[in-house]
Design an enzyme around this catalytic site. Structure first.
Site, PDB file in Angstrom:
ATOM      1  CD  GLU A 252      24.141  17.531  17.007  1.00 12.85           C
ATOM      2  OE1 GLU A 252      24.882  18.475  17.344  1.00 12.85           O
ATOM      3  OE2 GLU A 252      24.539  16.351  16.960  1.00 12.85           O
TER       4      GLU A 252
ATOM      5  CD  GLU B 132      30.071  16.702  19.201  1.00 13.60           C
ATOM      6  OE1 GLU B 132      29.456  15.670  18.942  1.00 13.60           O
ATOM      7  OE2 GLU B 132      29.670  17.843  18.868  1.00 13.60           O
TER       8      GLU B 132
END
Length: 269
Positions: free
Chosen positions: A152, A251
């Site tokens: 990511e 998140e």
């Protein structure tokens, strides 16, 4: 054509009011059937008893672990992964073994490998070579349990070199081309991508087939959906429209109690 996607919750950033092993049950009570964690242990190679206690907490709660990070070093101290850290290859390899053990027991399909910061005094090219080998090792290892390694972009850490989806896909392509490992994918964290200035419409258009997992938080602020300006659900629908059928994981840092921040959930809305 879009279809509703299932939601999960990251229990390393939400429900932190509770001890870690109590969080899976709290997530279940809040309506989640799936959870994810950053690396939930203090070291790369936790004791058997620690692993058993973690697994049992998830099993007894009746939730599924759908995402787990590899050990990322001292996160509180600023570390963001061992993948590109020369000299810590054995530590990473040992952690991969622990990750595979947990993933095998709990049926976890996705494993997030934080790339690591640029290190003063180290050549970036040498760090990248270490990263390619480590990602290939991780990919081959989790392939044994049907898993995928995620990579990511990250915001807020200047020394972290992967800022955009293009940065990540470039690394994934290099692993594929030089190591022959293909079970790696882009973790599309809509918050990090937005804060780093990536165009989400272009990310979805250009890399839809590379997206292996999605995480959400509003921007600015990294709080719950509706607290900022990001059209989170519009983009989730666009991702669904490309054929993505995985989870969307919350998140974010809740502005209050975690359980009180969930009004954005489709079931709540």
């Amino acid at each position: 054509m879009t279809q509703p996607l299932p939601y999960a919750v990251n229990l390393s950033i939400l429900f932190t009011e509770l001890p870690l092993l109590d969080r899976p049950a709290a997530a279940k009570t809040a309506g989640f059937d799936a959870v994810e964690f950053w690396w939930p242990f203090a070291t790369a190679t936790p004791a058997d008893a620690e692993i058993d206690a973690f697994a049992e907490a998830i099993e007894q709660a009746g939730v599924r672990l759908i995402g787990l990070n590899f050990f990322a070093g001292d996160m509180a101290g600023g570390d963001r992964g061992l993948v590109s850290w020369p000299g810590r290859e054995q530590e990473f390899a040992d952690n991969v073994e622990a990750v595979v053990r947990i993933g095998s027991r709990l049926g976890c399909p996705a494993f997030n490998a934080l790339y690591g910061n640029r290190i003063e005094g180290q050549e970036s090219g040498a760090q990248d070579e270490v990263a390619i080998r480590n990602l290939a090792l991780a990919g081959r290892s989790v392939a044994e349990i049907g898993g995928t390694v995620l990579l990511e972009p990250v915001s807020g850490v200047p020394a972290y070199p992967l800022k955009t989806a293009e940065d990540v896909v470039g690394v994934l392509d290099r692993v594929r081309e030089t190591q022959g490992v293909t079970n790696l994918g882009l973790l599309a964290d809509l918050y990090h991508l937005t804060v780093n200035g990536d165009d989400l419409d272009k990310v979805i258009a250009n890399y839809a087939t590379r997206i292996a997992h999605v995480q959400i938080a509003d921007a600015p602020g990294r709080h719950e959906p509706g607290s900022g300006e990001l059209d989170i659900f519009g983009y989730v629908d666009k991702i669904s429209g490309t054929g993505y059928r995985g989870h969307v994981a919350a998140e974010y840092v809740p502005t209050g109690a975690s359980a009180d921040s969930l009004g954005w959930l489709p079931t709540a809305r």
